[in-house]
Design a protein around this motif. Structure first.
Motif, PDB file in Angstrom:
ATOM      1  N   ALA A  71       0.825  -1.213   0.000  1.00 19.24           N
ATOM      2  CA  ALA A  71       0.000   0.000   0.000  1.00 19.24           C
ATOM      3  C   ALA A  71       0.862   1.268   0.000  1.00 19.24           C
ATOM      4  O   ALA A  71       0.377   2.352   0.320  1.00 19.24           O
ATOM      5  CB  ALA A  71      -0.922  -0.001   1.215  1.00 19.24           C
ATOM      6  N   ASP A  72       2.144   1.119  -0.364  1.00 21.65           N
ATOM      7  CA  ASP A  72       3.060   2.264  -0.343  1.00 21.65           C
ATOM      8  C   ASP A  72       3.848   2.336  -1.659  1.00 21.65           C
ATOM      9  O   ASP A  72       5.070   2.245  -1.668  1.00 21.65           O
ATOM     10  CB  ASP A  72       4.015   2.111   0.849  1.00 21.65           C
ATOM     11  N   PRO A  73       3.137   2.509  -2.782  1.00 18.40           N
ATOM     12  CA  PRO A  73       3.822   2.468  -4.080  1.00 18.40           C
ATOM     13  C   PRO A  73       4.862   3.573  -4.269  1.00 18.40           C
ATOM     14  O   PRO A  73       5.824   3.412  -5.020  1.00 18.40           O
ATOM     15  CB  PRO A  73       2.676   2.614  -5.088  1.00 18.40           C
ATOM     16  N   SER A  74       4.699   4.689  -3.580  1.00 19.74           N
ATOM     17  CA  SER A  74       5.640   5.802  -3.741  1.00 19.74           C
ATOM     18  C   SER A  74       6.755   5.773  -2.698  1.00 19.74           C
ATOM     19  O   SER A  74       7.584   6.683  -2.663  1.00 19.74           O
ATOM     20  CB  SER A  74       4.890   7.136  -3.641  1.00 19.74           C
ATOM     21  N   ASN A  75       6.757   4.747  -1.860  1.00 17.90           N
ATOM     22  CA  ASN A  75       7.765   4.599  -0.789  1.00 17.90           C
ATOM     23  C   ASN A  75       7.694   5.703   0.261  1.00 17.90           C
ATOM     24  O   ASN A  75       8.642   5.895   1.032  1.00 17.90           O
ATOM     25  CB  ASN A  75       9.189   4.551  -1.368  1.00 17.90           C
ATOM     26  N   THR A  76       6.582   6.392   0.316  1.00 19.75           N
ATOM     27  CA  THR A  76       6.429   7.471   1.297  1.00 19.75           C
ATOM     28  C   THR A  76       6.557   6.945   2.721  1.00 19.75           C
ATOM     29  O   THR A  76       7.265   7.527   3.551  1.00 19.75           O
ATOM     30  CB  THR A  76       5.068   8.161   1.116  1.00 19.75           C
ATOM     31  N   TYR A  77       5.880   5.825   2.993  1.00 17.43           N
ATOM     32  CA  TYR A  77       5.868   5.311   4.367  1.00 17.43           C
ATOM     33  C   TYR A  77       7.133   4.526   4.695  1.00 17.43           C
ATOM     34  O   TYR A  77       7.526   4.458   5.867  1.00 17.43           O
ATOM     35  CB  TYR A  77       4.591   4.508   4.620  1.00 17.43           C
ATOM     36  N   ARG A  78       7.775   3.981   3.704  1.00 18.62           N
ATOM     37  CA  ARG A  78       9.080   3.377   3.963  1.00 18.62           C
ATOM     38  C   ARG A  78      10.073   4.461   4.389  1.00 18.62           C
ATOM     39  O   ARG A  78      10.852   4.277   5.332  1.00 18.62           O
ATOM     40  CB  ARG A  78       9.598   2.653   2.720  1.00 18.62           C
ATOM     41  N   LEU A  79      10.027   5.604   3.709  1.00 17.96           N
ATOM     42  CA  LEU A  79      10.913   6.705   4.058  1.00 17.96           C
ATOM     43  C   LEU A  79      10.583   7.258   5.457  1.00 17.96           C
ATOM     44  O   LEU A  79      11.482   7.610   6.221  1.00 17.96           O
ATOM     45  CB  LEU A  79      10.820   7.815   3.015  1.00 17.96           C
ATOM     46  N   ARG A  80       9.298   7.304   5.779  1.00 18.55           N
ATOM     47  CA  ARG A  80       8.926   7.759   7.120  1.00 18.55           C
ATOM     48  C   ARG A  80       9.402   6.781   8.185  1.00 18.55           C
ATOM     49  O   ARG A  80       9.779   7.184   9.294  1.00 18.55           O
ATOM     50  CB  ARG A  80       7.410   7.962   7.204  1.00 18.55           C
ATOM     51  N   SER A  81       9.396   5.512   7.848  1.00 22.22           N
ATOM     52  CA  SER A  81       9.898   4.522   8.813  1.00 22.22           C
ATOM     53  C   SER A  81      11.400   4.695   9.001  1.00 22.22           C
ATOM     54  O   SER A  81      11.917   4.528  10.114  1.00 22.22           O
ATOM     55  CB  SER A  81       9.562   3.097   8.354  1.00 22.22           C
ATOM     56  N   VAL A  82      12.115   5.033   7.941  1.00 21.73           N
ATOM     57  CA  VAL A  82      13.555   5.291   8.050  1.00 21.73           C
ATOM     58  C   VAL A  82      13.800   6.469   8.991  1.00 21.73           C
ATOM     59  O   VAL A  82      14.672   6.416   9.873  1.00 21.73           O
ATOM     60  CB  VAL A  82      14.171   5.577   6.663  1.00 21.73           C
ATOM     61  N   GLU A  83      13.026   7.515   8.804  1.00 19.06           N
ATOM     62  CA  GLU A  83      13.183   8.690   9.665  1.00 19.06           C
ATOM     63  C   GLU A  83      12.887   8.343  11.125  1.00 19.06           C
ATOM     64  O   GLU A  83      13.598   8.782  12.035  1.00 19.06           O
ATOM     65  CB  GLU A  83      12.241   9.801   9.188  1.00 19.06           C
ATOM     66  N   ALA A  84      11.853   7.534  11.346  1.00 19.51           N
ATOM     67  CA  ALA A  84      11.510   7.127  12.716  1.00 19.51           C
ATOM     68  C   ALA A  84      12.634   6.309  13.338  1.00 19.51           C
ATOM     69  O   ALA A  84      12.981   6.482  14.507  1.00 19.51           O
ATOM     70  CB  ALA A  84      10.208   6.337  12.705  1.00 19.51           C
ATOM     71  N   MET A  85      13.213   5.405  12.549  1.00 16.79           N
ATOM     72  CA  MET A  85      14.327   4.593  13.059  1.00 16.79           C
ATOM     73  C   MET A  85      15.518   5.459  13.438  1.00 16.79           C
ATOM     74  O   MET A  85      16.179   5.223  14.456  1.00 16.79           O
ATOM     75  CB  MET A  85      14.731   3.566  12.002  1.00 16.79           C
ATOM     76  N   LEU A  86      15.787   6.469  12.618  1.00 20.58           N
ATOM     77  CA  LEU A  86      16.907   7.363  12.931  1.00 20.58           C
ATOM     78  C   LEU A  86      16.663   8.107  14.230  1.00 20.58           C
ATOM     79  O   LEU A  86      17.576   8.280  15.050  1.00 20.58           O
ATOM     80  CB  LEU A  86      17.117   8.348  11.784  1.00 20.58           C
ATOM     81  N   ARG A  87      15.444   8.545  14.439  1.00 18.52           N
ATOM     82  CA  ARG A  87      15.140   9.258  15.682  1.00 18.52           C
ATOM     83  C   ARG A  87      15.288   8.345  16.893  1.00 18.52           C
ATOM     84  O   ARG A  87      15.577   8.815  17.998  1.00 18.52           O
ATOM     85  CB  ARG A  87      13.715   9.821  15.623  1.00 18.52           C
ATOM     86  N   GLU A 144      16.648  -0.369   5.558  1.00 14.84           N
ATOM     87  CA  GLU A 144      15.328  -0.021   5.023  1.00 14.84           C
ATOM     88  C   GLU A 144      15.465   0.929   3.837  1.00 14.84           C
ATOM     89  O   GLU A 144      14.763   0.794   2.827  1.00 14.84           O
ATOM     90  CB  GLU A 144      14.486   0.619   6.124  1.00 14.84           C
ATOM     91  N   LEU A 145      16.376   1.873   3.944  1.00 10.32           N
ATOM     92  CA  LEU A 145      16.571   2.824   2.852  1.00 10.32           C
ATOM     93  C   LEU A 145      17.132   2.128   1.616  1.00 10.32           C
ATOM     94  O   LEU A 145      16.737   2.440   0.478  1.00 10.32           O
ATOM     95  CB  LEU A 145      17.505   3.946   3.299  1.00 10.32           C
ATOM     96  N   LYS A 146      18.014   1.183   1.823  1.00 11.99           N
ATOM     97  CA  LYS A 146      18.623   0.473   0.699  1.00 11.99           C
ATOM     98  C   LYS A 146      17.640  -0.462   0.010  1.00 11.99           C
ATOM     99  O   LYS A 146      17.917  -0.941  -1.108  1.00 11.99           O
ATOM    100  CB  LYS A 146      19.852  -0.304   1.171  1.00 11.99           C
ATOM    101  N   ALA A 147      16.498  -0.735   0.636  1.00 15.21           N
ATOM    102  CA  ALA A 147      15.478  -1.571   0.011  1.00 15.21           C
ATOM    103  C   ALA A 147      14.763  -0.847  -1.125  1.00 15.21           C
ATOM    104  O   ALA A 147      14.085  -1.463  -1.946  1.00 15.21           O
ATOM    105  CB  ALA A 147      14.467  -2.040   1.054  1.00 15.21           C
ATOM    106  N   ILE A 148      14.938   0.477  -1.183  1.00  9.07           N
ATOM    107  CA  ILE A 148      14.355   1.250  -2.278  1.00  9.07           C
ATOM    108  C   ILE A 148      15.292   1.169  -3.474  1.00  9.07           C
ATOM    109  O   ILE A 148      16.504   1.359  -3.326  1.00  9.07           O
ATOM    110  CB  ILE A 148      14.168   2.721  -1.847  1.00  9.07           C
ATOM    111  N   PRO A 149      14.791   0.892  -4.655  1.00  5.39           N
ATOM    112  CA  PRO A 149      15.649   0.784  -5.842  1.00  5.39           C
ATOM    113  C   PRO A 149      16.508   2.036  -6.027  1.00  5.39           C
ATOM    114  O   PRO A 149      16.031   3.164  -5.812  1.00  5.39           O
ATOM    115  CB  PRO A 149      14.649   0.622  -6.995  1.00  5.39           C
TER     116      PRO A 149
END
Length: 389
Positions: free
Chosen positions: A48-64, A74-79
């Motif tokens: 349900a995240d075709p634009s990777n918006t929520y994957r990127l938000r999860s990356v930001e949450a992990m960093l915090r 997680e970031l490297k999972a994006i092409p």
């Protein structure tokens, strides 16, 4: 609330997971990143995240949360060909978290190269190196670029102000912060910082000007007026504090405001007796019921040479406070010493007041503290404190 959002998950559309997205975003906005991560995972894994918006938000949450390795994975999972400003900036954040300044700069430079029309990439790069003299020219250049693309960016002005401060350019910082407030008058933290700094520099007229401009922009917001008065009061600039408290008093006559206003009038040099009397006249029906107002009237009466009338108000106020309420006791004691600042008259009055109090221990404590203000009273103070121990 969160309970309702969690209940809504039962009816979530499996294709979009919109309810899950709202819940995840709400948790992040509340600073509860760890709770949001499972929901981000569900969104990503469900497709349900075709634009990777929520994957990127999860990356930001992990960093915090300091989970740098997970964020990197997680970031490297994006092409690799799916480059966006956010992805590149998060890659820079990961490099920074690992202490890799070179890698951080490479990612920031790449973001600026690929997305040269996006103000935020310049702001992000400037923020990364702000406050460092060796990057002074680069930081200012990036912030200029951000402001050319987004002239109303108070965030860029705030970063530039912080950079100026770090390099000792206070006047440039104040100029930027004043501009930031004009762009967004709701920035209370910035406004208070500017007013406080101007007060510290003894540029009181400038401080008043900044505050007045902000108050006007906020449609005479009562909280802004009171906060401004508090800044001047904390610096013992009582006449200027009174100027703002008067405006607040005209809007509201609650105790927190009238007490501030009276304090400013009584602490001013010289004390503003006529204005204090006018305040009490406006609150006439409340004076005999409220300890703070009784003590204010006692102060005025004492200053007018009517000591007996002042003593009656002091005693009346004492009867109306709750001896078990520390805040009320401290307030009464502070006002009492303002009325009778000299130790011996204060001790004599406290001794008389004890006769009408069921448990006079706290008055004895005040007598001890007041006695200790004089070298010859030290022995008396020690004796009283030992008895109270």
């Amino acid at each position: 609330g969160l309970t309702a959002l969690r209940q809504a998950l039962r009816h979530d559309d499996r294709a979009t997971l919109n309810a899950t997205k709202v819940l995840a975003d709400t948790l992040v906005s509340l600073g509860r990143q760890a709770e949001a991560l499972p929901y981000f995972r569900r969104i990503v894994d469900s497709g349900a995240d075709p634009s990777n918006t929520y994957r990127l938000r999860s990356v930001e949450a992990m960093l915090r949360l300091g989970r740098v390795a997970e964020a990197d994975a997680e970031l490297k999972a994006i092409p690799p060909d799916d480059s966006t400003p956010v992805r590149l900036l998060l890659a820079a954040d990961i490099a920074q978290a690992r202490g890799d300044e070179r890698g951080q700069k490479e990612m920031l430079d790449r973001a600026v190269t690929l997305f040269a029309d996006t103000p935020f990439v310049y702001l992000k790069r400037a923020t990364a190196f702000a406050g460092r003299r060796e990057f002074d020219r680069d930081v200012l250049s990036d912030l200029d670029a951000a402001l050319r693309r987004q002239p109303n960016s108070w965030q860029a002005l705030r970063v530039r102000a912080a950079h100026h401060v770090a390099l000792g350019r206070t006047e440039d910082a104040l100029t930027d912060l004043r501009s930031a407030i004009r762009i967004d008058p709701s920035q209370d933290e910035i406004r208070n910082a500017v007013v406080s700094e101007l007060i510290r520099l003894e540029r009181h007229d400038d401080a008043v000007e900044v505050a007045t401009e902000a108050i006007r922009a906020r449609n005479n917001d009562l909280t802004v007026i009171v906060a401004t008065g508090d800044l001047f009061a904390s610096a013992q600039q009582w006449s200027r504090a009174g100027f703002f408290y008067r405006q607040a008093f005209q809007q509201s006559q609650v105790s927190a405001i009238y007490q501030r206003y009276l304090d400013a009038l009584m602490n001013a040099t010289p004390a503003n007796l006529p204005e204090a009397e006018a305040v009490l006249a406006r609150l006439n029906d409340r004076v005999d019921r409220e300890p703070g107002l009784l003590m204010a009237r006692a102060w005025i009466l004492q200053r007018r040479g009517r000591a007996e009338d002042a003593a009656r108000d002091i005693q009346a106020a004492l009867r109306r406070i709750d001896a078990g309420n520390v805040a009320e006791v401290q307030s009464w004691a502070g006002q009492f010493r303002r009325i009778l600042p000299e130790p011996q008259p204060a001790i004599d009055t406290l001794t008389l007041l004890k006769r009408g109090v069921e448990n006079p221990d706290w008055l004895d404590y005040l007598i001890a503290v007041t006695s200790a203000e004089r070298p010859e009273g030290a022995e008396t103070a020690i004796s009283i404190l030992r008895r109270l121990a």
